[in-house]
Design an enzyme around this catalytic site. Sequence first.
Site, mmCIF file in Angstrom:
data_model
loop_
_atom_site.group_PDB
_atom_site.id
_atom_site.type_symbol
_atom_site.label_atom_id
_atom_site.label_comp_id
_atom_site.label_asym_id
_atom_site.label_seq_id
_atom_site.Cartn_x
_atom_site.Cartn_y
_atom_site.Cartn_z
ATOM 1 N N ASP A 1 68.748 -26.760 0.533
ATOM 2 C CA ASP A 1 67.629 -25.930 0.078
ATOM 3 C C ASP A 1 68.155 -24.514 -0.199
ATOM 4 O OD1 ASP A 1 66.072 -28.153 0.774
ATOM 5 O OD2 ASP A 1 65.126 -27.183 2.461
ATOM 6 N N HIS B 1 67.720 -28.158 9.082
ATOM 7 C CA HIS B 1 66.278 -28.421 9.109
ATOM 8 C C HIS B 1 66.086 -29.938 9.139
ATOM 9 C CE1 HIS B 1 64.961 -24.242 7.424
ATOM 10 N NE2 HIS B 1 65.091 -24.242 8.737
ATOM 11 N N ASP C 1 64.178 -32.186 7.896
ATOM 12 C CA ASP C 1 64.012 -33.054 6.727
ATOM 13 C C ASP C 1 65.336 -33.308 6.000
ATOM 14 O OD1 ASP C 1 63.840 -30.314 6.054
ATOM 15 O OD2 ASP C 1 62.741 -30.727 4.207
#
Lengths: 302, 302
Positions: free
Chosen positions: B211, B63, B65
């Site tokens: 995450d 991802h 970020d």
Amino acid sequence: MMRLTILGCYSATPRTLNNTTSQVLEINNHMFLIDCGEGTQVQLRRNKIKFNRIKHIFISHLHGDHFFGLVGLISTFRLLTREADLHIYGPKGIKEIVTLQMKLADSWTNYNLIFHELTTNASKLIFEDEKVEVYTIPLNHRVYTNGYLFKEKEGERKLKLKAAEKLNINVAYYRKLKQGFDVVNEKGETIKNETVTIAGKKPLSYAFCSDTMYKEDIVPIIKNADVLYHESTFLDKHAHLAAKTKHSTAKEAALIAKQAQVGTLLLGHYSTRYDSLNVFKEEAQTVFENIELCDDGKVFEF
Amino acid sequence: MMRLTILGCYSATPRTLNNTTSQVLEINNHMFLIDCGEGTQVQLRRNKIKFNRIKHIFISHLHGDHFFGLVGLISTFRLLTREADLHIYGPKGIKEIVTLQMKLADSWTNYNLIFHELTTNASKLIFEDEKVEVYTIPLNHRVYTNGYLFKEKEGERKLKLKAAEKLNINVAYYRKLKQGFDVVNEKGETIKNETVTIAGKKPLSYAFCSDTMYKEDIVPIIKNADVLYHESTFLDKHAHLAAKTKHSTAKEAALIAKQAQVGTLLLGHYSTRYDSLNVFKEEAQTVFENIELCDDGKVFEF
């Protein structure tokens, strides 16, 4: 009126106080984003430019300092639930770079992402609406590169109302007159357009040329542009580096400006090897008078 | 001693004052870069971390970020004429993303870029030298994701010199003793190691988990870690959003910390929807006492 906001104008790598190339051109209600170095989305926020007003992004070439911020911007638009279409103009390959990352992130945009991949080596009309045209400016750099010419179209002519009435022209023909046509009056006489109209607002134009080595054959394309941004990575004393890396010196940028008889020359894409920006201006002014220095966050109105 | 510098610890998108995930762990002379959101290279400069000391980069997942700053960092290392090898650990696909952009920019690194693409769903030793080991921590997010466990190896035991002399152990065996072995003394008697040595410096460990949604089966992998960074994107009142997006709440991060009996829990990867960071700490402390809040630029020493 055109408004140009410089988000970044330094070469090579982003630093604490220097951003790589990106600028926003406001012209005729458009908000064109030109190049998109890493950190552009934060620079847009800092300069309070509304993300939603950006509908067209023009990328000059695929060196990182001109586009590494693009995929992040596209991704942020998605997270902010953008709905408007986004058009991206740039060299062939740009679509693959962006879509590969969306695929691996399993994160596709909900809005339409429309790529216009460029491959021609001649100047080409790539965008047009009622009021504005955008043309490519083929440049000469280490990889395939285009500058972009943004031009307002000729506006309508202004009607001299009293003169038109006096010459017995039917109001039904006023629109034709504003469009520049001659018309026939109530008496059957042909009335030359310039007798009853004057020129409208002068259309403005902006030419963005970065990165490129000195390339004289762009002169006819950018001739008489109101504003020219031309890269000036180096000073003349480092002309050998400019030649080697296919960049320009401040003097060369000014030579292009002079031949093209532009209104104002903006310098940028500075190497950070020099102590001040004024040295670029001083060198360029030996050739061409009307020079402005870009810097991050600076806004120009023309 | 371990030193952890938080370069960015906010979720989703970089903002004027909030950077996306990236941190630097100094442990036993290594400088490990963990994740690399857009703008990481500028954050490294701001925090005065020497680029050349970074030899290993660990990317959790693809991802934006967590990795949109990677290609720019690699490119900047090249422009700064780096020579040292650079190892990159991350999900399969990361090599293609980076090399595609290098190919289209016609800009290959002069230094060796060594990709270690990960595909396993079990914890795996991926780096080891004399003093440090790094293991993956399989996480549960919307795409393939690993956390990373950084562990010092058991150091040598300390010799109780006087006790060893008194027990007539030949000095040639001292090295064996420090390594933890039992030895035979001059009289032919077996001497138990713990009779003449004491434990050496306690090895430190750091677990990075982001995450991920709440995933209890990471507990055995990170058991007794000195420090755990566990994402806490949401508060418990938004547990439905955490479940939907496969993130964790502050309370869930604390539940993991409690079960793993870690020393300190660091919270981060905050959603920017909340007014203060303290709300994360307050919620987590209802479950686990020793909590620290990450923030951009914060440095922790353990």
